[in-house]
Design an enzyme around this catalytic site. Structure first.
Site, PDB file in Angstrom:
ATOM      1  N   GLY A  22       0.838  -1.207   0.000  1.00 28.55           N
ATOM      2  CA  GLY A  22       0.000   0.000   0.000  1.00 28.55           C
ATOM      3  C   GLY A  22       0.869   1.251   0.000  1.00 28.55           C
ATOM      4  O   GLY A  22       2.073   1.183   0.234  1.00 28.55           O
ATOM      5  N   GLY A  24       1.242   5.159   1.512  1.00 30.23           N
ATOM      6  CA  GLY A  24       0.734   6.120   2.496  1.00 30.23           C
ATOM      7  C   GLY A  24       1.184   7.512   2.113  1.00 30.23           C
ATOM      8  O   GLY A  24       1.769   7.731   1.060  1.00 30.23           O
ATOM      9  N   ARG A  28       5.787   4.069   0.810  1.00 25.07           N
ATOM     10  CA  ARG A  28       5.092   2.829   0.476  1.00 25.07           C
ATOM     11  C   ARG A  28       5.450   1.748   1.485  1.00 25.07           C
ATOM     12  O   ARG A  28       6.490   1.823   2.134  1.00 25.07           O
ATOM     13  CB  ARG A  28       5.579   2.348  -0.905  1.00 25.07           C
ATOM     14  CG  ARG A  28       5.092   3.184  -2.056  1.00 25.07           C
ATOM     15  CD  ARG A  28       5.788   2.738  -3.345  1.00 25.07           C
ATOM     16  NE  ARG A  28       5.365   3.569  -4.473  1.00 25.07           N
ATOM     17  CZ  ARG A  28       4.252   3.347  -5.161  1.00 25.07           C
ATOM     18  NH1 ARG A  28       3.483   2.301  -4.841  1.00 25.07           N
ATOM     19  NH2 ARG A  28       3.892   4.135  -6.156  1.00 25.07           N
ATOM     20  N   LYS A  44       8.269  -0.386   5.665  1.00 24.02           N
ATOM     21  CA  LYS A  44       7.729   0.900   5.221  1.00 24.02           C
ATOM     22  C   LYS A  44       8.906   1.780   4.816  1.00 24.02           C
ATOM     23  O   LYS A  44       9.831   1.978   5.600  1.00 24.02           O
ATOM     24  CB  LYS A  44       6.899   1.578   6.308  1.00 24.02           C
ATOM     25  CG  LYS A  44       6.353   2.941   5.825  1.00 24.02           C
ATOM     26  CD  LYS A  44       5.173   3.419   6.613  1.00 24.02           C
ATOM     27  CE  LYS A  44       4.713   4.780   6.120  1.00 24.02           C
ATOM     28  NZ  LYS A  44       3.498   5.253   6.838  1.00 24.02           N
ATOM     29  N   ASP A 138      -4.922   9.711  15.726  1.00 20.96           N
ATOM     30  CA  ASP A 138      -5.223   9.640  14.284  1.00 20.96           C
ATOM     31  C   ASP A 138      -5.746   8.269  13.909  1.00 20.96           C
ATOM     32  O   ASP A 138      -5.318   7.666  12.943  1.00 20.96           O
ATOM     33  CB  ASP A 138      -3.949   9.972  13.489  1.00 20.96           C
ATOM     34  CG  ASP A 138      -4.234  10.002  11.993  1.00 20.96           C
ATOM     35  OD1 ASP A 138      -3.334   9.740  11.190  1.00 20.96           O
ATOM     36  OD2 ASP A 138      -5.412  10.239  11.655  1.00 20.96           O
ATOM     37  N   LYS A 140      -7.899   5.868  12.212  1.00 18.53           N
ATOM     38  CA  LYS A 140      -8.922   5.818  11.164  1.00 18.53           C
ATOM     39  C   LYS A 140      -8.799   4.473  10.481  1.00 18.53           C
ATOM     40  O   LYS A 140      -7.764   3.820  10.596  1.00 18.53           O
ATOM     41  CB  LYS A 140      -8.744   6.987  10.185  1.00 18.53           C
ATOM     42  CG  LYS A 140      -7.378   7.189   9.628  1.00 18.53           C
ATOM     43  CD  LYS A 140      -7.379   8.449   8.753  1.00 18.53           C
ATOM     44  CE  LYS A 140      -6.052   8.626   8.066  1.00 18.53           C
ATOM     45  NZ  LYS A 140      -5.100   9.396   8.867  1.00 18.53           N
ATOM     46  N   ASN A 143      -5.635   2.955   9.135  1.00 21.83           N
ATOM     47  CA  ASN A 143      -4.526   2.658  10.052  1.00 21.83           C
ATOM     48  C   ASN A 143      -4.841   1.454  10.921  1.00 21.83           C
ATOM     49  O   ASN A 143      -4.091   1.142  11.844  1.00 21.83           O
ATOM     50  CB  ASN A 143      -4.240   3.863  10.956  1.00 21.83           C
ATOM     51  CG  ASN A 143      -3.645   4.999  10.159  1.00 21.83           C
ATOM     52  OD1 ASN A 143      -3.048   4.773   9.112  1.00 21.83           O
ATOM     53  ND2 ASN A 143      -3.833   6.201  10.632  1.00 21.83           N
ATOM     54  N   ASP A 156       0.758   3.039  12.283  1.00 21.64           N
ATOM     55  CA  ASP A 156       0.917   4.459  12.001  1.00 21.64           C
ATOM     56  C   ASP A 156       0.621   5.410  13.152  1.00 21.64           C
ATOM     57  O   ASP A 156      -0.400   6.090  13.175  1.00 21.64           O
ATOM     58  CB  ASP A 156       0.025   4.862  10.818  1.00 21.64           C
ATOM     59  CG  ASP A 156       0.409   6.246  10.312  1.00 21.64           C
ATOM     60  OD1 ASP A 156      -0.328   6.800   9.509  1.00 21.64           O
ATOM     61  OD2 ASP A 156       1.449   6.746  10.749  1.00 21.64           O
ATOM     62  N   THR A 173       2.771  22.494  40.023  1.00 19.06           N
ATOM     63  CA  THR A 173       1.841  23.612  40.271  1.00 19.06           C
ATOM     64  C   THR A 173       1.064  23.911  38.997  1.00 19.06           C
ATOM     65  O   THR A 173       1.653  23.967  37.912  1.00 19.06           O
ATOM     66  CB  THR A 173       2.633  24.882  40.620  1.00 19.06           C
ATOM     67  OG1 THR A 173       3.502  25.119  39.492  1.00 19.06           O
ATOM     68  CG2 THR A 173       3.478  24.697  41.861  1.00 19.06           C
TER      69      THR A 173
HETATM   70  C1  LIG Z   1       5.328   6.746   9.754  1.00 18.98           C
HETATM   71  O1  LIG Z   1       4.811   5.467   9.474  1.00 18.98           O
HETATM   72  C2  LIG Z   1       4.576   4.704  10.644  1.00 18.98           C
HETATM   73  C3  LIG Z   1       4.144   3.286  10.314  1.00 18.98           C
HETATM   74  O2  LIG Z   1       2.963   3.373   9.529  1.00 18.98           O
HETATM   75  C4  LIG Z   1       2.490   2.209   8.950  1.00 18.98           C
HETATM   76  C5  LIG Z   1       2.973   0.934   9.240  1.00 18.98           C
HETATM   77  C6  LIG Z   1       2.483  -0.183   8.560  1.00 18.98           C
HETATM   78  C7  LIG Z   1       1.493  -0.020   7.591  1.00 18.98           C
HETATM   79  C8  LIG Z   1       0.968   1.252   7.319  1.00 18.98           C
HETATM   80  C9  LIG Z   1       1.469   2.371   8.005  1.00 18.98           C
HETATM   81  O3  LIG Z   1       1.049   3.639   7.807  1.00 18.98           O
HETATM   82  C10 LIG Z   1      -0.062   3.898   6.970  1.00 18.98           C
HETATM   83  C11 LIG Z   1       0.336   3.688   5.524  1.00 18.98           C
HETATM   84  O4  LIG Z   1       1.505   3.723   5.193  1.00 18.98           O
HETATM   85  N1  LIG Z   1      -0.663   3.409   4.612  1.00 18.98           N
HETATM   86  C12 LIG Z   1      -2.056   3.729   4.884  1.00 18.98           C
HETATM   87  C13 LIG Z   1      -0.384   2.746   3.336  1.00 18.98           C
HETATM   88  C14 LIG Z   1      -0.116   1.251   3.497  1.00 18.98           C
HETATM   89  C15 LIG Z   1      -1.233   0.512   4.196  1.00 18.98           C
HETATM   90  N2  LIG Z   1      -0.787  -0.685   4.918  1.00 18.98           N
HETATM   91  C16 LIG Z   1      -0.945  -1.930   4.255  1.00 18.98           C
HETATM   92  C17 LIG Z   1      -0.556  -3.149   5.038  1.00 18.98           C
HETATM   93  C18 LIG Z   1      -0.983  -4.412   4.724  1.00 18.98           C
HETATM   94  N3  LIG Z   1      -0.412  -5.313   5.564  1.00 18.98           N
HETATM   95  C19 LIG Z   1       0.403  -4.649   6.440  1.00 18.98           C
HETATM   96  N4  LIG Z   1       1.176  -5.125   7.440  1.00 18.98           N
HETATM   97  C20 LIG Z   1       1.871  -4.255   8.161  1.00 18.98           C
HETATM   98  N5  LIG Z   1       1.832  -2.915   7.957  1.00 18.98           N
HETATM   99  C21 LIG Z   1       1.069  -2.401   6.969  1.00 18.98           C
HETATM  100  C22 LIG Z   1       0.323  -3.275   6.154  1.00 18.98           C
HETATM  101  N6  LIG Z   1       0.981  -1.054   6.832  1.00 18.98           N
END
Ligand SMILES: COCCOc1ccc2cc1OCC(=O)N(C)CCCNCc1c[nH]c3ncnc(c13)N2
Length: 278
Positions: A22, A24, A28, A44, A138, A140, A143, A156, A173
Site C-alpha cells: 500500500g 501512504g 510505500r 515501510k 489519528d 482511522k 490505520n 501508524d 503547580t
Molecule cells: C510513519 O509510518 C509509521 C508506520 O505506519 C504504517 C505501518 C504499517 C502499515 C501502514 C502504516 O502507515 C499507513 C500507511 O503507510 N498506509 C495507509 C499505506 C499502506 C497501508 N498498509 C498496508 C498493510 C498491509 N499489511 C500490512 N502489514 C503491516 N503494515 C502495513 C500493512 N501497513
C-alpha cells in the site's frame, strides 16, 4: 557488567522485497523477508526529502521511539529501522489481512459481534497506550490492520504524542497554566474516545456519522454533534447507547475506556479473552 550488545544494524541487503502492500502519505509499504531467518515483515519506506520538506523529522523520530516501546497484541510491532542516502526503512510486523477498511468496504458494514470485537480490541490497545502516556489521535480505518487470525492491529502512530504534560516540568503547580492549557492536556486523551464512537458508528452503518458533501458541513455537524441513527440497518439500542456516550462534545463527559469495556453492548457481544489473545 556485560557490554550492552548494540541492536543489530540492519540494511536493505538483509531483506528480500516482495509485493507492495500500500501507499501512504510519506511512503510505500512492502512485504519483505529477512533473508537469514526467513522472517516475514512489512517494510515501510519513507523518503527523507519528504520528511525534510514537511519538517517531520522530530515527529517521525518520536513516533519510532514510541512504537518501538509499545508491546500490545493490538498494536502493530515496530521491530527496528535503518536508513540509506535518501530513505528511512521501518521494519514492521506484517498484518496478513491488510487494512480493516477494505473488509468494511467489501461487506458495506459489519455484524454487531464483529464491530464490538474490533471496538473492544481498540479500547484495550488505547488503554495500554494511554497508560504509557501515548495518545494516538489519528485512528482511522486505513490505520487499522488485521493479522492472519483477524486480530486488529493499530498502525501508524504518525500523529501520536508522548503527553508528558507541562505540569510535571513545572513541579506540579497548575498556577501558571492557562485554563485552555490544562483543559487541552485533559482533552487530548479523550480525542481517542471520540474516535472510538466514530468508528463504532462507521462499522455498524458503513459511513461515518458526520459525513457531508463539503468539509465545512462536516465541521459544522461535528461541532453541533449532529448525530442521527438511520432506521435501517436495524442497529441494537445498546450499540446506539454506546455511540451516544462517546460522541459527546464535552471531552470529560465521554465514556472512559474502562467503562467502554464494561458496556453491555461489549460484554454481550465480545468474548473478551479472545480479543487480547496474540
Ligand atoms: C510513519 O509510518 C509509521 C508506520 O505506519 C504504517 C505501518 C504499517 C502499515 C501502514 C502504516 O502507515 C499507513 C500507511 O503507510 N498506509 C495507509 C499505506 C499502506 C497501508 N498498509 C498496508 C498493510 C498491509 N499489511 C500490512 N502489514 C503491516 N503494515 C502495513 C500493512 N501497513
Amino acid at each position: 557488567q556485560p557490554p550492552k550488545t548494540p541492536s543489530k544494524q540492519w540494511s536493505l541487503q538483509d531483506f528480500e522485497i516482495g509485493k507492495p502492500l500500500g501507499k501512504g502519505k510519506f511512503g510505500r509499504v512492502y512485504l519483505a523477508r529477512e533473508i537469514k531467518s526467513g522472517f516475514i515483515v512489512a517494510l515501510k519506506v519513507i523518503f527523507k526529502e519528504q520528511i525534510e520538506k514537511y519538517r517531520l523529522h522530530h515527529q517521525l523520530r518520536r513516533e519510532m521511539e514510541i512504537q518501538t516501546s509499545l508491546r500490545h497484541p493490538n498494536v502493530l510491532r515496530l521491530y527496528g529501522w535503518f536508513h540509506d542516502e535518501e530513505r528511512i526503512y521501518l521494519i514492521l510486523e506484517y498484518a496478513h489481512r491488510g487494512e480493516l477498511y477494505r473488509e468494511l468496504r467489501k461487506t458495506g458494514r459489519l455484524p454487531e459481534k464483529q464491530a464490538a470485537t474490533y471496538i473492544a480490541s481498540l479500547t484495550q490497545a488505547l488503554a495500554y497506550c494511554h497508560e504509557k502516556h501515548v495518545i494516538h489521535r489519528d485512528i482511522k480505518p486505513e490505520n487499522l490492520l488485521l493479522d492472519r487470525e483477524g486480530h486488529l492491529k493499530i498502525a501508524d502512530f504518525g500523529w501520536s504524542v508522548q503527553s508528558r504534560s507541562k505540569r510535571h516540568t513545572m513541579c506540579g503547580t497548575l498556577d501558571y497554566l492557562a485554563p485552555e492549557m490544562v483543559e487541552n492536556k485533559a482533552h487530548d486523551y479523550a480525542v481517542d474516545n471520540w474516535t472510538l464512537g466514530i468508528l463504532c458508528y462507521e462499522f455498524l452503518y458503513g459511513v461515518p456519522p458526520f459525513e457531508a458533501e463539503k468539509q465545512t458541513d462536516t465541521f459544522k455537524r461535528i461541532m453541533k454533534v449532529d448525530l442521527s441513527f438511520p432506521s435501517t440497518p436495524d442497529v441494537s439500542a445498546e450499540a446506539k447507547n454506546l455511540i451516544s456516550q462517546l460522541l459527546v462534545k464535552e471531552s470529560s463527559k465521554r465514556l472512559s475506556l474502562q467503562k467502554i469495556i464494561e458496556h453491555p453492548w461489549i460484554t454481550k457481544n465480545v468474548d473478551l479473552a479472545g480479543t487480547c489473545s496474540k
